[in-house]
Scaffold this motif. Structure first.
Motif, PDB file in Angstrom:
ATOM      1  N   ARG A  90       9.041   3.311   1.420  1.00  0.00           N
ATOM      2  CA  ARG A  90       8.939   4.897   1.895  1.00  0.00           C
ATOM      3  C   ARG A  90      10.239   4.630   1.979  1.00  0.00           C
ATOM      4  O   ARG A  90      11.250   3.518   1.535  1.00  0.00           O
ATOM      5  N   SER A  98       0.307  -1.380   0.033  1.00  0.00           N
ATOM      6  CA  SER A  98      -0.309   0.019  -0.024  1.00  0.00           C
ATOM      7  C   SER A  98       0.875   0.742  -0.205  1.00  0.00           C
ATOM      8  O   SER A  98       1.015   2.449  -0.319  1.00  0.00           O
ATOM      9  N   THR A 134      -0.668  -4.196   5.539  1.00  0.00           N
ATOM     10  CA  THR A 134      -1.250  -4.841   4.147  1.00  0.00           C
ATOM     11  C   THR A 134      -1.756  -6.307   4.337  1.00  0.00           C
ATOM     12  O   THR A 134      -2.892  -6.320   4.260  1.00  0.00           O
TER      13      THR A 134
HETATM   14  N1  LIG Z   1      -2.678   5.899  12.785  1.00  0.00           N
HETATM   15  C1  LIG Z   1      -3.270   4.770  12.521  1.00  0.00           C
HETATM   16  N2  LIG Z   1      -3.424   4.723  12.965  1.00  0.00           N
HETATM   17  C2  LIG Z   1      -4.587   3.335  12.861  1.00  0.00           C
HETATM   18  N3  LIG Z   1      -3.924   3.178  11.687  1.00  0.00           N
HETATM   19  C3  LIG Z   1      -2.907   3.078  11.594  1.00  0.00           C
HETATM   20  C4  LIG Z   1      -2.194   4.767  11.204  1.00  0.00           C
HETATM   21  N4  LIG Z   1      -1.573   4.516  10.594  1.00  0.00           N
HETATM   22  C5  LIG Z   1      -1.241   3.704   9.802  1.00  0.00           C
HETATM   23  N5  LIG Z   1      -2.141   2.181  10.076  1.00  0.00           N
HETATM   24  C6  LIG Z   1      -2.859   1.119   9.589  1.00  0.00           C
HETATM   25  O1  LIG Z   1      -1.424   1.345   8.355  1.00  0.00           O
HETATM   26  C7  LIG Z   1      -1.693  -0.123   7.373  1.00  0.00           C
HETATM   27  C8  LIG Z   1      -0.339   0.494   6.624  1.00  0.00           C
HETATM   28  O2  LIG Z   1       0.664  -0.427   7.510  1.00  0.00           O
HETATM   29  P1  LIG Z   1       2.597  -0.863   6.546  1.00  0.00           P
HETATM   30  O3  LIG Z   1       2.979  -1.066   7.585  1.00  0.00           O
HETATM   31  O4  LIG Z   1       2.749   1.195   6.282  1.00  0.00           O
HETATM   32  O5  LIG Z   1       1.713  -1.273   5.594  1.00  0.00           O
HETATM   33  P2  LIG Z   1       2.161  -1.892   3.627  1.00  0.00           P
HETATM   34  O6  LIG Z   1       3.905  -1.624   4.296  1.00  0.00           O
HETATM   35  O7  LIG Z   1       1.557  -2.692   3.352  1.00  0.00           O
HETATM   36  O8  LIG Z   1       2.147  -0.818   2.873  1.00  0.00           O
HETATM   37  C9  LIG Z   1      -2.548   1.155   7.337  1.00  0.00           C
HETATM   38  O9  LIG Z   1      -3.693  -0.100   6.087  1.00  0.00           O
HETATM   39  C10 LIG Z   1      -3.555   0.969   8.251  1.00  0.00           C
HETATM   40  O10 LIG Z   1      -4.449   0.121   8.468  1.00  0.00           O
END
Ligand SMILES: Nc1ncnc2c1ncn2[C@@H]1O[C@H](COP(=O)(O)OP(=O)(O)O)[C@@H](O)[C@H]1O
Ligand SMILES: C[C@H](O)[C@H](O)[C@@H](O)C(=O)COP(=O)(O)O
Ligand SMILES: [Mg+2]
Length: 490
Positions: free
Chosen positions: A14, A11, A256
């Motif tokens: 970075r 999703s 995700t």
């Molecule tokens: N402030 C927040 N409060 C609650 N959940 C959050 C917050 N920020 C991010 N998330 C959760 O973290 C998820 C993304 O996590 P991340 O590790 O960045 O995903 P990926 O590495 O798969 O792209 C989002 O889909 C959301 O559900």
């Protein structure tokens, strides 16, 4: 030395700068970008050129901050690959694991080689999108003309350096590596008409790949970058960055996907592990990531995508907290939630089919999602303890999902385990740590995890006394009812 982690999940992506100062690991996110697949002519594709461009934009920021030298490591999601011709050019766009082309492939392949035999060879969970099944369904003409099959992070490293490798942690997710020989399994390669030489040489995390070819990207003002092949499966990097302690800790890499498991010195391949679909993905330092894929925050991401009003994730949590109690029991691991046309509709239809209250408001939907994820996590821990004979005494939730204090507490309550939440950027931290161990700035994994504990806030959640077994039992009854309803058999 300045280190740069490139962490690209399903999703979001970075770039994170890292370095050690005053005996602490200091990190700074310097570039973030969205990720996701698009559908073209009925197939789900990643935009790999966009991702490469975002990496270069992030490295340009490194230079603009005054760093002329750095090392960089790339980790991404698993299983997906790129087909290259003799000239190193892509033969097709990169298909996403969310594509439906492999829905029936496990059934086709296991008619040729049994599930038991494949699991004994590889120890890998049966997920429809494993690379083995994607290659089985691949355009055979293109596959025949393929000089090199590169996993996504290895391809991005190849784009920067011209050097092609197959890093083992991500290669293990192909379900083509043999646990005993610790290389590709010839019988499984034959099954999918792939020659061993079509995969580049296998390398362990921490291998120097080469220097970034700045001359290839003259429109960017880039630092001199030494590219290090880290644990390129993002979950493998997340595990490195998880500050577990003692013998009986488990991790939940919450993004995700939710990847729940333990770090094991040896593979665990037995009937119970197969029955519960636990996997033996390869970790750094020849460890095994004995884990299970759970559908994760994909569900709330997709609900968010279909809402008219834009909600940020913190708002979902606030709305969920206003709805008390457990009103629906849903097995979100059911394949119907893998990539439905509309997740809200799919959730509501499931509830109607199982004679449950239909969640209508954002709060009801978020409450339903977080409640059931916590139940599924608790059941996965029960299975883990049953398979390993261990008693898990701490669960470390890392990744973006660790921001969700409501779900962290729900998980503690339903699992009965103490939960430690953070670091939220464990994947990028694990990526940086691998680079620091490769350059000998950090001694080893144990020292690294102590450094993480000393450097980042880790929040602790103690389980509340609730009737967790009654809630889990109710979930299992509904799931069984749905299974019988939809299949006509137990
Ligand atoms: N402030 C927040 N409060 C609650 N959940 C959050 C917050 N920020 C991010 N998330 C959760 O973290 C998820 C993304 O996590 P991340 O590790 O960045 O995903 P990926 O590495 O798969 O792209 C989002 O889909 C959301 O559900
Ligand atoms: C498809 C794989 O199971 C998936 O990539 C998983 O292994 C993973 O690493 C997910 O990472 P996210 O950061 O996208 O949740
Ligand atoms: Mg991630």
């Amino acid at each position: 030395m300045i280190y740069v982690a490139v962490d690209i999940g399903a999703s979001s992506g970075r770039l994170v700068l890292g370095g050690i100062k005053d005996n602490k690991l200091k990190i700074k996110e310097i570039h973030r970008f969205s990720n996701g697949f698009t559908v073209k002519d009925g197939t789900c594709y990643w935009d790999i050129d966009y991702l490469l461009n975002e990496i270069l934009k992030g490295l340009q920021v490194v230079k603009s901050l005054g760093y002329d030298q750095c090392t960089v490591g790339i980790d991404t999601w698993a299983v997906d690959y790129v087909l290259l011709d003799q000239k190193g050019k892509r033969l097709r766009e990169v298909v996403s694991y969310r594509d439906g082309r492999t829905k029936q492939t496990i059934e086709k392949v296991t008619k040729l080689v049994s599930k038991e035999k494949i699991y004994k060879k590889t120890g890998i969970q049966f997920l429809p999108f494993n690379t083995i099944y994607q290659l089985y369904e691949e355009d055979q003409e293109k596959l025949k003309n393929t000089n090199q099959i590169l996993m996504v992070p290895d391809y991005l490293g190849y784009c920067l350096t011209g050097v092609a490798v197959t890093e083992v942690t991500n290669a293990s997710t192909t379900q083509l590596l043999n646990l005993n020989s610790r290389t590709f399994d010839d019988e499984l390669l034959d099954l999918i008409s792939v020659k061993r030489e079509q995969f580049a040489r296998l390398v362990e995390p921490g291998t120097e790949l080469g220097m970034l070819k700045k001359e290839w990207f003259s429109s960017f003002d880039l630092p001199n970058c030494k590219v290090i092949t880290v644990a390129t499966h993002d979950t493998a990097s997340a595990v490195i960055g998880t500050p577990g302690f003692g013998e009986n800790w488990a991790y939940l890499s919450s993004g995700t996907w939710s990847l729940l498991g333990i770090e094991s010195a040896v593979p665990i391949v037995n009937e119970l592990a197969l029955q519960h679909n636990y996997t033996n993905e390869w970790g750094a330092f020849q460890t095994i990531r004995f884990l299970k894929n759970i559908i994760g925050m994909w569900i709330i991401q997709e609900v968010r995508r279909h809402l008219e009003q834009d909600y940020d994730f913190a708002q979902f949590v606030e709305e969920a907290k206003k709805v008390k109690g457990f009103h629906q029991f849903i097995n979100f691991n059911d394949e119907r939630f893998m990539n439905p046309a509309n997740m809200i509709d799919e959730i509501q239809t499931y509830c109607k089919e199982t004679n449950q209250k239909v969640p209508e408001t954002v709060g009801e939907l978020a409450n339903c999602i977080y409640n059931n994820l916590a139940i599924i996590y608790a059941i996965a821990i029960e299975e883990l303890e049953e398979i390993t004979g261990k008693t898990i005494d701490q669960l470390h939730i890392v990744g973006g999902g660790a921001y969700n204090e409501h779900l962290n507490q729900l998980t503690a309550d339903l699992s009965g385990k103490v939960v430690y939440a953070g670091p939220t950027e464990a994947t990028a931290i694990g990526n940086l740590i691998m680079q620091m161990i490769a350059t000998k700035e950090v001694k080893d994994l144990e020292a690294a995890r102590q450094l993480i504990r000393d450097s980042f806030e880790i929040k602790k959640y103690t389980p509340n006394e609730i009737n967790r077994q009654a809630i889990i039992q109710k979930f299992k009854e509904v799931v069984l009812y749905d299974h019988v309803r939809s299949t006509g058999s137990l």
